[in-house]
Design a protein around this motif. Structure first.
Motif: not given
Length: 185
Positions: A2, A5-6, A10, A40, A88-89, A91-92, A96
């Motif tokens: 996470i 990727v954030a 990705y 992911f 961050e989650y 954003r993912c 992403e």
């Protein structure tokens, strides 16, 4: 995963980014995952479980006079607070995820349907207390989830995730409108 990727996105995240953050070897990574996509997808699955737990275990909003509204407001408040606590989650999931491909999008759609089902059950219980509420098409529940997701996405994209909890009143009003439920004064 996470965090990588954030930060990286990705499309440009690599196994090297992930293992460096996790402080594990590439071998350890591949012992658990077949590649970035499986890692992911596993992380997104875990996030959906946390979201479901937050929504179903949220305390009722004590400021709501109607018990049905207290449940809805409490769930939305808990969800928005979770997004703010875990940028961050957020954003993912909201920015992403589409880059991860069709399996990730199908996973997101399953999550949306799960939340739509929670809303459907909430509305059925609320309508039992409020016989004046007219039935709504089942698609309205998924539309309400989509409306909330769109507003969250806009805030996450602007880097304003911390502002999400302040939107619980606006979002409650939107969900009630989409579900054709009266908005209290």
């Amino acid at each position: 995963m996470i965090s990588a990727v954030a930060e990286e996105g990705y499309a440009t995240a690599t196994v090297a980014h992930v293992v460096a953050r996790a402080r594990v070897s590439r071998k350890a990574f591949y012992d658990h995952f077949s590649g970035l996509e499986s890692c992911f997808l596993t992380a997104l699955d875990a996030a959906q479980q946390v979201i479901a737990k937050e929504l179903t275990g949220a305390p009722r909003d004590p400021s709501a006079a109607d018990p049905s509204l207290a449940v809805l407001r409490g769930g939305l408040r808990a969800y928005l607070a979770l997004c703010a606590r875990e940028p961050e989650y957020a954003r993912c999931i909201f920015i992403e995820l589409p880059a991860a491909g069709p399996r990730a999008v199908r996973g997101r759609d399953r999550g949306h349907r799960m939340v739509a089902d929670l809303l459907r059950r909430w509305r059925e219980r609320a309508a039992a207390r409020h016989p004046e509420w007219r039935p709504v098409p089942d698609e309205c529940h998924l539309a309400a989830v989509g409306a909330v997701a769109e507003l969250v996405t806009a805030h996450v994209a602007r880097g304003e995730t911390e502002r999400l909890p302040a939107l619980h009143g606006v979002m409650t009003g939107i969900v009630l409108r989409v579900l054709d439920a009266p908005i209290p004064d």
